[in-house]
Write a protein that holds these residues in place. Structure first.
Motif: not given
Length: 243
Positions: A93-97, A99-104
Protein backbone atom coordinates in the motif's frame (compact mmCIF):
# COMPACT_ATOMS: atom_id res chain seq x y z
CA UNK A 1 20.44 -7.96 27.19
CA UNK A 2 21.83 -10.93 25.27
CA UNK A 3 25.63 -11.11 25.39
CA UNK A 4 26.14 -10.82 21.61
CA UNK A 5 24.06 -7.65 21.51
CA UNK A 6 26.06 -6.01 24.26
CA UNK A 7 29.34 -7.07 22.65
CA UNK A 8 28.46 -5.81 19.18
CA UNK A 9 27.01 -2.52 20.44
CA UNK A 10 30.25 -1.87 22.35
CA UNK A 11 32.20 -2.71 19.21
CA UNK A 12 30.02 -0.31 17.23
CA UNK A 13 30.44 2.50 19.76
CA UNK A 14 34.23 2.07 19.55
CA UNK A 15 34.25 2.23 15.73
CA UNK A 16 35.56 5.55 14.44
CA UNK A 17 35.42 4.70 10.70
CA UNK A 18 32.10 4.67 8.85
CA UNK A 19 32.84 1.55 6.79
CA UNK A 20 33.92 -0.43 9.88
CA UNK A 21 30.87 0.74 11.85
CA UNK A 22 28.63 -0.25 8.94
CA UNK A 23 30.14 -3.76 8.94
CA UNK A 24 29.42 -4.15 12.65
CA UNK A 25 25.87 -2.84 12.10
CA UNK A 26 25.29 -5.30 9.26
CA UNK A 27 26.37 -8.19 11.51
CA UNK A 28 24.01 -6.95 14.23
CA UNK A 29 21.14 -6.72 11.75
CA UNK A 30 21.75 -10.27 10.55
CA UNK A 31 21.77 -11.55 14.12
CA UNK A 32 18.35 -9.89 14.57
CA UNK A 33 17.02 -11.86 11.57
CA UNK A 34 17.47 -9.35 8.74
CA UNK A 35 19.41 -10.33 5.63
CA UNK A 36 19.91 -6.76 4.45
CA UNK A 37 20.94 -3.53 6.13
CA UNK A 38 21.08 -0.10 4.48
CA UNK A 39 22.24 3.31 5.63
CA UNK A 40 22.36 6.57 3.68
CA UNK A 41 23.00 10.26 4.28
CA UNK A 42 22.03 12.98 1.82
CA UNK A 43 24.02 16.19 1.55
CA UNK A 44 24.75 19.12 -0.76
CA UNK A 45 28.30 19.40 -2.10
CA UNK A 46 30.44 22.54 -2.47
CA UNK A 47 29.12 22.88 -6.02
CA UNK A 48 25.52 22.62 -4.74
CA UNK A 49 25.09 19.17 -6.28
CA UNK A 50 22.82 16.87 -4.27
CA UNK A 51 24.67 13.68 -3.25
CA UNK A 52 24.07 10.65 -1.09
CA UNK A 53 26.45 8.51 0.95
CA UNK A 54 24.90 5.07 0.53
CA UNK A 55 26.00 1.85 2.28
CA UNK A 56 24.06 -1.40 1.89
CA UNK A 57 24.36 -5.07 0.99
CA UNK A 58 21.47 -5.04 -1.48
CA UNK A 59 21.99 -6.94 -4.76
CA UNK A 60 24.35 -4.97 -7.02
CA UNK A 61 21.93 -4.96 -9.96
CA UNK A 62 19.26 -3.40 -7.73
CA UNK A 63 21.66 -0.67 -6.62
CA UNK A 64 22.65 0.00 -10.23
CA UNK A 65 19.02 0.27 -11.37
CA UNK A 66 18.11 2.48 -8.39
CA UNK A 67 20.90 4.92 -9.26
CA UNK A 68 20.48 4.82 -13.04
CA UNK A 69 16.71 5.33 -12.96
CA UNK A 70 16.93 7.89 -10.11
CA UNK A 71 14.32 5.94 -8.16
CA UNK A 72 14.98 7.94 -4.98
CA UNK A 73 12.82 10.68 -6.53
CA UNK A 74 9.73 8.43 -6.35
CA UNK A 75 10.69 6.32 -3.34
CA UNK A 76 7.98 6.75 -0.65
CA UNK A 77 10.45 5.65 2.03
CA UNK A 78 12.77 8.53 1.17
CA UNK A 79 9.84 10.95 1.07
CA UNK A 80 8.55 9.80 4.46
CA UNK A 81 11.96 9.86 6.14
CA UNK A 82 12.75 13.36 4.90
CA UNK A 83 9.55 14.56 6.57
CA UNK A 84 9.40 12.44 9.73
CA UNK A 85 11.62 10.69 12.28
CA UNK A 86 8.92 8.10 12.93
CA UNK A 87 9.76 4.56 11.75
CA UNK A 88 7.79 3.19 8.82
CA UNK A 89 7.10 -0.41 7.80
CA UNK A 90 7.30 -1.19 4.09
CA UNK A 91 4.07 -2.38 2.49
CA UNK A 92 2.46 -2.75 -0.91
CA UNK A 93 0.00 0.00 0.00
CA UNK A 94 2.84 2.40 0.85
CA UNK A 95 4.32 1.86 -2.63
CA UNK A 96 0.96 2.19 -4.43
CA UNK A 97 2.18 5.34 -6.16
CA UNK A 98 5.46 3.71 -7.21
CA UNK A 99 4.38 0.24 -8.31
CA UNK A 100 7.51 -0.35 -10.39
CA UNK A 101 9.62 0.17 -7.29
CA UNK A 102 7.60 -2.31 -5.25
CA UNK A 103 7.73 -4.92 -8.01
CA UNK A 104 11.50 -4.51 -8.20
CA UNK A 105 11.88 -4.93 -4.44
CA UNK A 106 9.82 -8.11 -4.52
CA UNK A 107 11.91 -9.56 -7.34
CA UNK A 108 15.07 -8.92 -5.31
CA UNK A 109 13.67 -10.35 -2.07
CA UNK A 110 13.62 -6.92 -0.42
CA UNK A 111 9.90 -6.53 0.26
CA UNK A 112 9.83 -6.99 4.06
CA UNK A 113 11.52 -4.01 5.63
CA UNK A 114 11.25 -0.99 7.84
CA UNK A 115 13.07 2.32 7.90
CA UNK A 116 13.64 5.23 10.22
CA UNK A 117 15.28 8.62 9.81
CA UNK A 118 17.84 10.53 11.82
CA UNK A 119 17.27 14.29 11.55
CA UNK A 120 20.25 16.39 12.55
CA UNK A 121 19.11 19.88 13.52
CA UNK A 122 22.68 21.17 13.77
CA UNK A 123 23.87 20.09 10.32
CA UNK A 124 20.46 20.04 8.61
CA UNK A 125 21.25 16.55 7.25
CA UNK A 126 19.00 13.51 7.14
CA UNK A 127 20.12 9.89 7.33
CA UNK A 128 17.98 6.83 6.66
CA UNK A 129 18.45 3.36 8.18
CA UNK A 130 16.63 0.31 6.79
CA UNK A 131 16.40 -3.31 7.96
CA UNK A 132 15.13 -5.71 5.29
CA UNK A 133 14.55 -9.43 4.72
CA UNK A 134 13.05 -11.71 2.11
CA UNK A 135 10.79 -13.68 4.45
CA UNK A 136 8.10 -12.93 7.03
CA UNK A 137 6.33 -9.57 7.44
CA UNK A 138 7.45 -7.33 10.31
CA UNK A 139 5.09 -7.14 13.26
CA UNK A 140 4.41 -4.08 15.39
CA UNK A 141 5.91 -5.89 18.37
CA UNK A 142 9.11 -6.68 16.48
CA UNK A 143 9.42 -3.06 15.41
CA UNK A 144 8.99 -1.90 18.99
CA UNK A 145 11.45 -4.50 20.28
CA UNK A 146 14.24 -3.42 17.92
CA UNK A 147 13.60 0.33 17.78
CA UNK A 148 16.07 1.23 20.53
CA UNK A 149 18.87 -0.74 18.91
CA UNK A 150 18.24 0.70 15.46
CA UNK A 151 18.11 4.23 16.87
CA UNK A 152 21.48 3.77 18.57
CA UNK A 153 23.01 2.32 15.41
CA UNK A 154 21.52 5.02 13.20
CA UNK A 155 22.77 7.91 15.32
CA UNK A 156 26.30 6.49 15.52
CA UNK A 157 26.48 5.91 11.77
CA UNK A 158 25.06 9.38 11.15
CA UNK A 159 27.72 10.96 13.33
CA UNK A 160 30.48 9.17 11.42
CA UNK A 161 28.89 9.98 8.06
CA UNK A 162 28.74 13.70 8.86
CA UNK A 163 32.43 13.63 9.82
CA UNK A 164 33.32 12.01 6.51
CA UNK A 165 31.52 14.56 4.32
CA UNK A 166 33.47 17.27 2.49
CA UNK A 167 33.45 20.56 4.35
CA UNK A 168 31.40 23.42 2.92
CA UNK A 169 32.06 27.13 3.18
CA UNK A 170 30.02 28.72 5.93
CA UNK A 171 26.66 29.91 4.64
CA UNK A 172 25.13 33.20 5.74
CA UNK A 173 23.13 32.74 8.91
CA UNK A 174 20.22 34.75 7.51
CA UNK A 175 19.79 34.28 3.76
CA UNK A 176 17.23 36.58 2.20
CA UNK A 177 13.86 34.86 1.81
CA UNK A 178 11.00 36.22 -0.26
CA UNK A 179 7.68 37.00 1.42
CA UNK A 180 6.12 34.04 -0.39
CA UNK A 181 8.84 31.67 0.82
CA UNK A 182 8.24 32.87 4.37
CA UNK A 183 4.49 32.32 3.99
CA UNK A 184 5.05 28.79 2.71
CA UNK A 185 7.48 27.91 5.52
CA UNK A 186 5.11 29.30 8.15
CA UNK A 187 2.36 27.01 6.85
CA UNK A 188 4.78 24.07 6.77
CA UNK A 189 5.69 24.80 10.39
CA UNK A 190 1.97 24.59 11.20
CA UNK A 191 1.90 21.11 9.67
CA UNK A 192 0.20 22.06 6.41
CA UNK A 193 0.83 19.88 3.35
CA UNK A 194 1.70 21.37 -0.04
CA UNK A 195 -1.89 20.79 -1.13
CA UNK A 196 -3.32 22.54 1.95
CA UNK A 197 -0.87 25.43 1.64
CA UNK A 198 -1.81 25.81 -2.03
CA UNK A 199 -5.46 26.25 -1.09
CA UNK A 200 -4.69 28.80 1.59
CA UNK A 201 -2.37 30.89 -0.60
CA UNK A 202 -4.35 30.40 -3.81
CA UNK A 203 -1.36 28.80 -5.55
CA UNK A 204 -0.72 25.41 -7.12
CA UNK A 205 0.97 22.64 -5.07
CA UNK A 206 3.78 22.73 -7.64
CA UNK A 207 4.40 26.40 -6.88
CA UNK A 208 4.37 25.68 -3.15
CA UNK A 209 7.00 22.98 -3.65
CA UNK A 210 9.07 25.37 -5.75
CA UNK A 211 9.16 27.91 -2.91
CA UNK A 212 10.08 25.15 -0.44
CA UNK A 213 12.95 24.03 -2.65
CA UNK A 214 14.17 27.62 -2.98
CA UNK A 215 14.20 27.97 0.81
CA UNK A 216 16.07 24.65 1.12
CA UNK A 217 18.66 25.89 -1.39
CA UNK A 218 19.11 29.25 0.33
CA UNK A 219 19.62 27.71 3.75
CA UNK A 220 21.92 25.03 2.36
CA UNK A 221 19.95 22.19 3.98
CA UNK A 222 18.59 18.95 2.56
CA UNK A 223 14.87 18.84 3.35
CA UNK A 224 11.78 20.83 4.30
CA UNK A 225 11.97 20.13 8.04
CA UNK A 226 15.52 21.48 8.19
CA UNK A 227 14.48 24.56 6.20
CA UNK A 228 11.63 25.25 8.65
CA UNK A 229 14.03 24.86 11.59
CA UNK A 230 16.58 27.18 9.97
CA UNK A 231 13.90 29.75 9.18
CA UNK A 232 12.66 29.66 12.76
CA UNK A 233 16.19 30.15 14.10
CA UNK A 234 16.70 33.08 11.72
CA UNK A 235 13.51 34.72 13.01
CA UNK A 236 11.57 34.40 9.76
CA UNK A 237 8.68 32.56 11.36
CA UNK A 238 7.99 35.23 13.96
CA UNK A 239 4.55 36.77 13.60
CA UNK A 240 5.94 40.12 12.40
CA UNK A 241 8.84 38.78 10.32
CA UNK A 242 9.54 40.67 7.10
CA UNK A 243 11.38 39.08 4.15
Amino acid sequence: MERWKESQLKQLAASAELEIAYGVSLSFAKNMGFEFFAFSTSYTSKTDDFNTVRLNNYPSDWNSAYEKKKLAAIDPIVAHCHQSAMPIVWSEELFSGARCLWDGLEQQGLQHGWSQAIHDEESGLCSILSLVRSHCPISAWELYEHLGFSSFIGHHLHKLAVRSLPTRPATPSNPQLSLREIDVLKLAADGKTAYESAGILNLSPRTINFHVQEAIRKFGVSNKISAVIAAAKAGYLDRNAIG
